[in-house]
Write a protein that holds these residues in place. Structure first.
Motif, PDB file in Angstrom:
ATOM      1  N   HIS A   1      -4.064  54.814 -36.199  1.00  0.00           N
ATOM      2  CA  HIS A   1      -4.582  53.860 -35.799  1.00  0.00           C
ATOM      3  C   HIS A   1      -3.761  52.719 -35.815  1.00  0.00           C
ATOM      4  O   HIS A   1      -3.083  52.383 -36.857  1.00  0.00           O
ATOM      5  CB  HIS A   1      -5.960  53.488 -36.949  1.00  0.00           C
ATOM      6  CG  HIS A   1      -6.689  52.193 -36.480  1.00  0.00           C
ATOM      7  ND1 HIS A   1      -6.719  51.186 -37.311  1.00  0.00           N
ATOM      8  CD2 HIS A   1      -7.480  51.826 -35.548  1.00  0.00           C
ATOM      9  CE1 HIS A   1      -7.208  50.207 -36.574  1.00  0.00           C
ATOM     10  NE2 HIS A   1      -7.734  50.458 -35.470  1.00  0.00           N
TER      11      HIS A   1
ATOM     12  N   THR B   1     -11.785  59.261 -33.606  1.00  0.00           N
ATOM     13  CA  THR B   1     -12.771  58.422 -33.801  1.00  0.00           C
ATOM     14  C   THR B   1     -13.933  59.257 -34.362  1.00  0.00           C
ATOM     15  O   THR B   1     -14.077  60.337 -33.674  1.00  0.00           O
ATOM     16  CB  THR B   1     -13.191  57.274 -33.212  1.00  0.00           C
ATOM     17  OG1 THR B   1     -13.748  57.711 -31.926  1.00  0.00           O
ATOM     18  CG2 THR B   1     -11.878  56.240 -32.876  1.00  0.00           C
TER      19      THR B   1
ATOM     20  N   ASP C   1      -7.264  47.014 -33.732  1.00  0.00           N
ATOM     21  CA  ASP C   1      -8.608  46.831 -33.480  1.00  0.00           C
ATOM     22  C   ASP C   1      -8.743  45.497 -32.475  1.00  0.00           C
ATOM     23  O   ASP C   1      -8.098  44.591 -32.719  1.00  0.00           O
ATOM     24  CB  ASP C   1      -9.545  46.311 -34.616  1.00  0.00           C
ATOM     25  CG  ASP C   1      -9.609  47.730 -35.534  1.00  0.00           C
ATOM     26  OD1 ASP C   1     -10.481  48.618 -34.750  1.00  0.00           O
ATOM     27  OD2 ASP C   1      -9.244  47.878 -36.652  1.00  0.00           O
TER      28      ASP C   1
ATOM     29  N   HIS D   1     -15.958  45.626 -29.036  1.00  0.00           N
ATOM     30  CA  HIS D   1     -15.040  46.207 -30.256  1.00  0.00           C
ATOM     31  C   HIS D   1     -14.245  47.455 -29.347  1.00  0.00           C
ATOM     32  O   HIS D   1     -14.944  48.308 -28.942  1.00  0.00           O
ATOM     33  CB  HIS D   1     -15.888  46.518 -31.205  1.00  0.00           C
ATOM     34  CG  HIS D   1     -14.788  46.818 -32.399  1.00  0.00           C
ATOM     35  ND1 HIS D   1     -15.243  47.543 -33.508  1.00  0.00           N
ATOM     36  CD2 HIS D   1     -13.619  46.638 -32.499  1.00  0.00           C
ATOM     37  CE1 HIS D   1     -14.185  47.900 -34.548  1.00  0.00           C
ATOM     38  NE2 HIS D   1     -13.315  47.264 -33.834  1.00  0.00           N
TER      39      HIS D   1
ATOM     40  N   LYS E   1     -10.858  49.972 -30.127  1.00  0.00           N
ATOM     41  CA  LYS E   1      -9.894  50.863 -31.135  1.00  0.00           C
ATOM     42  C   LYS E   1      -8.823  51.185 -30.493  1.00  0.00           C
ATOM     43  O   LYS E   1      -9.165  52.084 -29.305  1.00  0.00           O
ATOM     44  CB  LYS E   1     -10.557  51.566 -32.108  1.00  0.00           C
ATOM     45  CG  LYS E   1     -11.599  51.095 -33.121  1.00  0.00           C
ATOM     46  CD  LYS E   1     -12.116  52.147 -34.081  1.00  0.00           C
ATOM     47  CE  LYS E   1     -13.126  51.596 -34.997  1.00  0.00           C
ATOM     48  NZ  LYS E   1     -12.598  50.923 -35.932  1.00  0.00           N
TER      49      LYS E   1
END
Length: 433
Positions: free
Chosen positions: A202, A152, A205, A187, A189
């Motif tokens: 990815h 990220t 989420d 949040h 990821k």
């Protein structure tokens, strides 16, 4: 053609015999032998000793020169000053060194610890690592490593938890999982790195109050545990309360109970799912057996000692998760708990009593649980499970079912500081990183 050459060619043509010979060859020689032919390369890649590597020793989480420690098993001898991570540490020009956070079938997941600039009495001043971020996947047997940056762009405003999954019996490739939590938010990821594609992907989420306290727990290992196709973290979602254990005593009922705070996070590699299950262990037998005394008022009872958790083991054995908690008031007795195959919860699989009668001539203070392993498969019933224990001057192998033991290694140095660091299994693999 000489008789010697004819004999060598005959051996090379007998695949079964050649395989047996190659399985006894040192790892470094196998690397060279893979260049002989495509047939040899295929044979070596499918050797049982490489698909199912065996533990040869345990190494400390600190790899820094002067701090690194190793524990041999099965009466193996380790050369004085042996440190398979020295080559990697020497590559850091600022004096930094690798810290192990997980080992998985011969590969190690490491981060970089900052170098010491100076020591001032009781104060240690460390230099931060500038330009060194992310993690390292290391193969000390082949002296190869891969440095991976954060997946990220917000790594400075978040914290990350990594996990390594590598199962050579199923695939020569490994997977790295990264869970990123943005500071001050719910949040998260999920990214995965595949050594096959050599790139981050990815996959999810997450936004859930249930995942809010996905953080480090002093009772569990810093890294994760790979088991049966998934990586697992055992964490505590209760911020407040008792930091050393999660036991509660009810004076009215006169017994202990668990605070319902433990959860198990796991990421299924194949399904690419991140899941959370309740994982509150049962009250340990040694805690239930604590004698009670009368209180001065209202005829209530209270325990004569309070159980303090001093050691916790969380690991895999035969594709199952195991949890062991050792308490200070009775550190020679503890339960070995197994997680249900469907993640239905922890249940007590074995009760261990390491009293002097069972282990004569052994100093059990202090000791540390190194691992659980399966020795052999039985025709009927459960396979035999052994527990490796490190104690002053020796390593013993304790059979949990038969309750007998044997000395695995006699150590020349009895260092009490060896019990204050984490240890990880060391095994050799030719896996590419």
């Amino acid at each position: 053609m000489s008789k010697c050459s004819e004999a060598a060619e005959a051996v090379a043509n007998i695949e079964e015999l050649l395989t047996q010979i190659l399985e006894s060859v040192p790892l470094q020689s196998l690397t060279r032998f893979k260049c002989v032919s495509k047939h040899w390369q295929s044979l070596i890649s499918n050797l049982r000793t490489l698909k199912y590597p065996k533990i040869t020793s345990f190494v400390s989480s600190k790899t820094e020169a002067g701090s690194f420690k190793s524990i041999p098993i099965d009466h193996r001898e380790i050369p004085s000053g042996w440190n398979p991570f020295k080559t990697f540490n020497d590559s850091f020009t600022d004096g930094s060194w690798l810290k192990i956070i997980q080992s998985c079938n011969g590969l190690f997941l490491c981060c970089v610890s900052p170098s010491i600039v100076r020591r001032e009495k009781d104060l240690i001043v460390r230099r931060p690592n500038r330009g060194v971020t992310g993690v390292f996947v290391v193969n000390p047997a082949t002296k190869r490593f891969l440095a991976l940056s954060s997946p990220t762009s917000s790594s400075f405003n978040s914290w990350e938890r990594y996990a390594l999954a590598f199962e050579p019996s199923k695939s020569p490739h490994y997977t790295l999982v990264c869970v990123t939590t943005l500071n001050g938010t719910l949040h998260q990821k999920i990214h995965i790195y595949s050594s096959k594609t050599q790139e981050w992907k990815h996959v999810a989420d997450l936004l859930s109050s249930e995942l809010r306290y996905f953080r480090s727990d002093e009772r569990s290992r810093e890294g994760s545990v790979y088991s049966n196709g998934a990586v697992h973290w055992i964490r505590d979602i209760n911020r407040a309360g008792f930091p050393k254990n999660r036991l509660f005593f009810c004076k009215k009922a006169g017994n202990f109970s668990r605070l319902k705070s433990d959860v198990l996070h796991y990421f299924d590699i194949g399904e690419e799912n991140f899941l959370v299950v309740a994982a509150t262990p049962p009250v340990p037998t040694v805690v239930k057996n604590i004698p009670l005394k009368e209180c001065r008022n209202r005829g209530l009872k209270t325990p004569i000692v309070w159980p303090i958790l001093v050691h916790r083991y969380f690991g895999d054995c035969g594709g199952r998760l195991y949890l062991i908690e050792v308490y200070s008031h009775c550190n020679t007795q503890f339960d070995v708990m197994e997680m249900g195959k469907d993640y239905s919860g922890w249940f007590i699989k074995y009760h261990v009593d390491l009293n002097p009668t069972a282990l004569p001539q052994c100093n059990l203070d202090p000791f540390v649980i190194l691992c659980l392993s399966r020795e052999r498969e039985e025709e009927f019933g459960d396979p035999s499970t052994t527990m490796m224990l490190h104690m002053p001057g020796k390593v013993i192998s304790y059979n949990l079912r038969d309750k007998n033991f044997k000395t695995s290694s006699v150590l020349t140095i009895e260092d009490t500081k060896m019990y204050k660091v984490g240890y990880y299994p060391y095994m050799e693999t030719l896996a590419c990183v």
